[in-house]
Scaffold this active site. Sequence first.
Site, PDB file in Angstrom:
ATOM      1  N   ASP B  25       1.355  -1.068   0.446  1.00  0.00           N
ATOM      2  CA  ASP B  25       0.350  -0.098  -0.060  1.00  0.00           C
ATOM      3  C   ASP B  25       0.940   1.597  -0.070  1.00  0.00           C
ATOM      4  O   ASP B  25       1.080   1.909   0.909  1.00  0.00           O
ATOM      5  CB  ASP B  25      -1.168  -0.398   1.326  1.00  0.00           C
ATOM      6  CG  ASP B  25      -1.574   1.114   1.608  1.00  0.00           C
ATOM      7  OD1 ASP B  25      -1.556   2.039   0.332  1.00  0.00           O
ATOM      8  OD2 ASP B  25      -2.057   1.428   2.192  1.00  0.00           O
ATOM      9  N   LYS B  86       2.928  11.415  -2.952  1.00  0.00           N
ATOM     10  CA  LYS B  86       1.638  10.634  -3.748  1.00  0.00           C
ATOM     11  C   LYS B  86       0.678  11.805  -4.938  1.00  0.00           C
ATOM     12  O   LYS B  86       0.456  11.335  -5.503  1.00  0.00           O
ATOM     13  CB  LYS B  86       0.985   9.605  -3.102  1.00  0.00           C
ATOM     14  CG  LYS B  86      -0.305   9.446  -3.985  1.00  0.00           C
ATOM     15  CD  LYS B  86      -0.736   8.139  -3.162  1.00  0.00           C
ATOM     16  CE  LYS B  86      -1.749   7.160  -3.489  1.00  0.00           C
ATOM     17  NZ  LYS B  86      -2.349   5.766  -2.715  1.00  0.00           N
ATOM     18  N   GLU B 185      -7.242   0.480  -4.494  1.00  0.00           N
ATOM     19  CA  GLU B 185      -6.844   0.403  -2.808  1.00  0.00           C
ATOM     20  C   GLU B 185      -8.812  -0.099  -2.189  1.00  0.00           C
ATOM     21  O   GLU B 185      -8.489  -0.685  -2.108  1.00  0.00           O
ATOM     22  CB  GLU B 185      -6.970   1.846  -2.239  1.00  0.00           C
ATOM     23  CG  GLU B 185      -5.384   2.330  -2.126  1.00  0.00           C
ATOM     24  CD  GLU B 185      -4.860   3.454  -2.435  1.00  0.00           C
ATOM     25  OE1 GLU B 185      -6.056   4.351  -2.332  1.00  0.00           O
ATOM     26  OE2 GLU B 185      -3.727   4.183  -2.815  1.00  0.00           O
ATOM     27  N   ASP B 207     -12.858   5.140   1.088  1.00  0.00           N
ATOM     28  CA  ASP B 207     -12.008   5.679   0.835  1.00  0.00           C
ATOM     29  C   ASP B 207     -11.278   6.524   1.356  1.00  0.00           C
ATOM     30  O   ASP B 207     -11.400   7.521   0.514  1.00  0.00           O
ATOM     31  CB  ASP B 207     -11.249   4.196   0.483  1.00  0.00           C
ATOM     32  CG  ASP B 207      -9.742   4.285   0.510  1.00  0.00           C
ATOM     33  OD1 ASP B 207      -8.726   4.894   1.378  1.00  0.00           O
ATOM     34  OD2 ASP B 207      -8.494   3.883   0.204  1.00  0.00           O
TER      35      ASP B 207
END
Lengths: 175, 620
Positions: B25, B86, B185, B207
């Site tokens: 992850d 990210k 994800e 999420d």
Amino acid sequence: MNYFELFGFPTHFSIDNAQLSERYRELQRTVHPDKFANKSEQEKLLAVQKTAQINDGFQTLKNPIRRAEHILQLRGIDLSHETATVKDTSFLMQQMEWREALEDISAMADPHQGIDELQSSFKQHETEYSSILATNLEANANEANLIAADQIRKLKFMAKLQDELIRIEDDLFDL
Amino acid sequence: MALLQIAEPGQSAAPHQHRLAVGIDLGTTNSLVAAVRSGEAQTLASEQGQHSLPSVVHYSKDSILVGQQAAQASAADPKNTIVSVKRFMGRSLSDVQSKYPNLAYDLSASEQGLPVFNTVAGQVNAIQVSSEILKPLIKTAEQTLGGDLEGVVITVPAYFDDAQRQGTKDAASLLGVNVLRLLNEPTAAAIAYGLDTKQEGVIAVYDLGGGTFDVSILRLNKGVFEVLATGGDSALGGDDFDHLLEEHLVKNWQLAQLSTTESRRLQIEARRIKEALTDADSVKASLTLDNEQQLEAEISKADFDALILPLVKKTIASCRRALRDADVSVDEVLETVMVGGSTRVPLVREQVEKFFGKAPLTSIDPDRVVAIGAAIQADILVGNKPESDLLLLDVIPLSLGIETMGGLVEKVVPRNTTIPVARAQEFTTFKDGQTAMMVHVVQGERELVDDCRSLAKFALTDIPPLAAGAAHIRVTYQVDADGLLSVTAMEKSTEVKASIEVKPSFGLSDTEIATMLKDSMANAKADIERRMLTEQKVEAQRVLESLNSALEKDGHLLTEAERQQVESGMTSLAQCAAADDVDAIEKAIEALDAQTQAFAAKRMDNSIKAALTGHSVDEL
């Protein structure tokens, strides 16, 4: 490529949706690239291509309008890039009425009711065109195929109206 | 590790060899690695006993620190400490600067306008920083599992576009890691909860991570995960809650200009307050300025809730839109899975419960759930569970289109189309003898090219010179199971392949990757050659293994002569693979590929037929 054959169905307008989904899953289980994640590049590439075909086939067969279009395409009538419009005057009148009704909704005292009424008018006409479509596809004669093509054009137009109605509904109640 | 185990043609290699694979992850705030060990998926701890690695990289003159140590350096040296990298992935410098005007970095633009961090250790880009984060995770995995990894599954937000996915994959490629799959994800989270084995019906995955929000609507049916729709915002997350708190405090204390160290301290304090408010009704905030002045304030849960409510409402609106795209009503949703540390915020749970009308699933640590799901998927993909029924069907999150006259977008693949997908389009020349044309591919939902994300510009060259309109160029866009685009083109009448030069708008060109690869290795040339040799040997091994099992199962599809030909090709590939000549191995693989193309296609068609009749291939 005949998608009916890919999914093991006879080339016929009516299709068993549950069976279609079932076969789609079976085919995915067989050829999906994930089944080849640790295999050679050749097999990976082949799996991607096959799966893409199966995905496209499923989307085509699942949707009645696209399914009908596909049948006509197999019969040599390609509607996908055409610019032809419906020439049926009563349909053109109906189109204008619907357009006006759509525009008026937001100004109505009870927009809910306006939306419901339009919705049921759409439903009624869609059912009518769909049944003419089915009969003429069944007949599979030159004249009948052209009538079928016209129904597809009408139904495509209806789908656009339907989208617009949903957008209007969202704008009104999405707060 | 023994790279090659070559069995005689017709015999397969060791059947029960356990292959090492992990799920990673790669998060905005924290990154984790997990593996299936003794049948159970668990996150792996570093030597220091940490499961969660802060996604922070600190560059100094002679060393690179990653994780906790880097995070500690962050307040003192923000310019050389990259956090939340990210958010930079697949973005242009101007995107990033307009979105986050107060960044502490010294940024410049690459030739293509990508952000480059100017650190004391030199220039680095988002892909290189991400690969630094992956490095210790891979090391942890190899040490814990005791061997080289055969492959990894890396998770990405479902909302990531092509450039962002490609960047993530490139980060792993820099380390020479074999990426089995980029996994969304939310899908990983659903796998972690084992929803594949029991449930049938619709699942919503909410999420909310540090920097991204995703909602996915999945349909589960007999072990098949089908992503019906995804939505969200690739620039909304828990960090934004922190930002709002920071702004609130700045206003409260009437601060004008903060130094970089002050603003970093404020950032850390804001995060602490947010986390403390999960259990407390009120928290004391404090900040020491550079001039030693001490500031204090009281923040209540109600204050915080009022600040973040608009953002939480925004996520709920995305949920509503995703449900509509999926064509399901809110009552049809069986379970809601909570992912991401920010779902610990009580207001988030309340609002989600209110919207979906039932309490969400929270029993697995929301920070680990994605890595755990990725590990389960990696274990299956690498081939440790041949009997597994799990299959993921994903959709493309954003429409793909091309630029047409007047800067308009023509959609080629609409969003939420199940992938892999291939679409072809025909172009024609408008001048006599025209031999080249440009195609501009964009991703997004808007009608104007300028409002969409530019993915790549393709120059089609080598078009045979014909009269205007006589050349028909068929361009095929293919999106693979990872959501990555590739394009091929062919002139139809002459069947001449037009060559395509891909200029990714946000990704990296092959030469840039090669340069970065060289930079990352001390003894560049020798290392790269060794790595290419290793990669070719691994591929040779895969080809031979695949063919071995193919011959065993479907050898009857070949005539005796064909079979002998294939076997002799295999023998020569095996011989090449035993030696160290990269080119020879590559050529032998190509030759064998060409020889077995028809066989492979026939086997694929056969297995399709078998699947339709409900029998296994062996029964035919």
